[in-house]
Write an enzyme that holds these catalytic residues in place. Sequence first.
Site, PDB file in Angstrom:
ATOM      1  N   GLU A 153      -8.610   9.991   4.278  1.00 13.98           N
ATOM      2  CA  GLU A 153      -9.476   9.500   3.021  1.00 13.98           C
ATOM      3  C   GLU A 153      -9.998   8.196   3.308  1.00 13.98           C
ATOM      4  O   GLU A 153      -9.220   7.325   3.881  1.00 13.98           O
ATOM      5  CB  GLU A 153      -8.232   9.450   1.978  1.00 13.98           C
ATOM      6  CG  GLU A 153      -8.810   8.998   0.610  1.00 13.98           C
ATOM      7  CD  GLU A 153      -7.736   9.003  -0.480  1.00 13.98           C
ATOM      8  OE1 GLU A 153      -8.059   8.894  -1.593  1.00 13.98           O
ATOM      9  OE2 GLU A 153      -6.272   9.053   0.024  1.00 13.98           O
TER      10      GLU A 153
ATOM     11  N   LYS B 181     -12.588  14.162  -5.124  1.00 14.28           N
ATOM     12  CA  LYS B 181     -11.203  13.788  -5.445  1.00 14.28           C
ATOM     13  C   LYS B 181     -11.178  13.944  -7.256  1.00 14.28           C
ATOM     14  O   LYS B 181     -11.961  13.725  -7.754  1.00 14.28           O
ATOM     15  CB  LYS B 181     -10.570  12.515  -5.192  1.00 14.28           C
ATOM     16  CG  LYS B 181      -9.105  12.525  -5.467  1.00 14.28           C
ATOM     17  CD  LYS B 181      -8.798  11.053  -4.854  1.00 14.28           C
ATOM     18  CE  LYS B 181      -7.215  10.929  -4.758  1.00 14.28           C
ATOM     19  NZ  LYS B 181      -6.759   9.854  -4.201  1.00 14.28           N
TER      20      LYS B 181
ATOM     21  N   CYS C 220      -5.558  13.623  -0.905  1.00 14.75           N
ATOM     22  CA  CYS C 220      -4.493  13.026  -1.168  1.00 14.75           C
ATOM     23  C   CYS C 220      -4.042  13.445  -2.615  1.00 14.75           C
ATOM     24  O   CYS C 220      -3.081  14.459  -2.523  1.00 14.75           O
ATOM     25  CB  CYS C 220      -4.677  11.535  -1.338  1.00 14.75           C
ATOM     26  SG  CYS C 220      -3.149  10.369  -1.174  1.00 14.75           S
TER      27      CYS C 220
ATOM     28  N   GLY D  50      19.214 -21.417   9.422  1.00 16.56           N
ATOM     29  CA  GLY D  50      20.708 -21.188   9.604  1.00 16.56           C
ATOM     30  C   GLY D  50      21.460 -19.988   8.778  1.00 16.56           C
ATOM     31  O   GLY D  50      22.216 -19.527   9.031  1.00 16.56           O
ATOM     32  N   GLY D  51      20.367 -19.411   7.676  1.00 16.25           N
ATOM     33  CA  GLY D  51      20.921 -18.474   6.865  1.00 16.25           C
ATOM     34  C   GLY D  51      20.270 -17.069   7.313  1.00 16.25           C
ATOM     35  O   GLY D  51      19.371 -16.678   8.411  1.00 16.25           O
TER      36      GLY D  51
ATOM     37  N   ASP E 172      18.234 -14.522   6.065  1.00 17.66           N
ATOM     38  CA  ASP E 172      16.944 -14.193   5.734  1.00 17.66           C
ATOM     39  C   ASP E 172      16.178 -14.703   6.523  1.00 17.66           C
ATOM     40  O   ASP E 172      15.193 -13.912   7.124  1.00 17.66           O
ATOM     41  CB  ASP E 172      16.260 -14.671   4.498  1.00 17.66           C
ATOM     42  CG  ASP E 172      17.371 -14.309   3.268  1.00 17.66           C
ATOM     43  OD1 ASP E 172      17.446 -13.051   3.207  1.00 17.66           O
ATOM     44  OD2 ASP E 172      17.821 -15.226   2.639  1.00 17.66           O
TER      45      ASP E 172
END
Length: 542
Positions: free
Chosen positions: A41, A112, A148, A294-295, A297
Amino acid sequence: MKITLAQQNYIIGDIEYNTRKIIASINGAKESGSVLVVFPELAVCGYSPLDLLEYNDFIGQCTKAIHRIKEHTKDIGVIVGAPFLSIDNPIKRLFNSAYYLYQGEVKQVIHKTLLPAYDVFNETRYFEPSQGQEIIIHQGKRIALTICEDIWQNHHHSECTHYPMDILISQQPELIINISASPFDYTQAAKRHNLLLDLCKKYHLPILYCNTVGGHTDLIFDGGSLIYHPSGKLVAQLPYFQEAIYSIDTDNLTPLYDKKEVSKTELIHDSLIYGIREYFSKLNFKKAILGLSGGVDSALVLALACKALGNENVKAILLPSAFSTEHSVNDSLDLCNRLDVSYHILPIHDTFQSALTSLQPFFNNIPFNVAEENMQARIRSLFLMALSNKHGAILLNTSNKSESAVGYGTLYGDMCGGLSVLGDLYKTEVYECCAFINRKKEIIPQNILTKEPSAELRPNQKDSDSLPPYHVLDKILFLYIEQLQGIEEIVSQGFDSSIVKRVIQLVNNNEHKRFQAPPSLRISPKALGSGRRVPIVAKYDF
């Protein structure tokens, strides 16, 4: 009939590049002996060009591209997606269309019908819906060609009385082809499979489903194009998150007996790596930096960025404050050594103290509070953005969906960045993704995964001082954001009423922060981005 599916990665707006790629694939399909080649598409312009569709010159370039492509169709049929502008109507009428090209001519243009206008989609803003459906006939083969959404009626358009497939089936097709630009979320692959399986059972026809692949800012397109036997058995599945050209004889379809199942966490992991790589590639950037705290995430973002860009292109910046623990710094250094990533340590204490001295006359002896906490976060962003500018690198944001939802972040501080990698992952999903990375070898140190989360902006600070435990918070957020449930519905499932009310109030009160956040890679059915449109100034009381 031998048909080639071209699962390709296009660049939005780079019509010249897309056209060259399409023509090259047509020539390759000819050499393989195919008589028809199918592209996704809006392949000519990329999906979705959004307001670029408002420019007449843009539409004109798309039309010129179609005329270039048709010159290569003397011995092969081509189905390719592109905008179509009707010149027979005095009002501008633009369609999302599939061009059927053959023998150097535009044989048919199929428009479409079902234009999505939910979540990240807004096609009704740009396109007119088709008012009729007709099959195409290529070398005697009757084909129901759809775009689609036109096969998703039972899922998103149950009220529709003008269902394209029902009309096309009345014209007795022998084959269904669908060209798509279907964006990824971790539920979408299963939904596609179930949808196409239902279509096969209903119509007893083979189906060829050609999806696009690539990253377009926040949206990731996973490919995974599919071919089904009339019985509903899967014949072939193209890979996720990579381009693929696949040819098949539709008169000799052999079902597969082993379909690889991919876990939700693996899909998320792979999509984030692909999304990072695509964002950098299409902006012509190579290098990334991020603040490493240090985390969990920032550790996950660093690991994903190294896989996406190469560890030589990623730099970690450690920005300890007076409240940072020694183990946070040591854990960060341990991770950098395991990933073989270069790093710098830039303490922010002196800059923070200097800023406090300048502001002290204006703080009126008000005790230490969120103002001083946010100052530290903003000093960190000052350093990170300066390094980003100086070295031509994109700053990766490391905030997760749980934090973003409840506003647990500092505007112009830890919310800064060119791309939010984890902005659509709840904290619990962050841990799951880390476990996936560590499944064969410990990449992310165990100490990062087991210590209690903290922003470390005041003495002995813990996330749990301000928020419910993440395993509780994330369930409430999921019910409110993804499932669209209100307070009473959520409380009825066993959650404490006061906690639910507080969480939802936090979500509603922090829309202004999310509005200013960087684009976030979308991996869920409902991201906190373009697919969730909530007024900033709304006062919605439950």
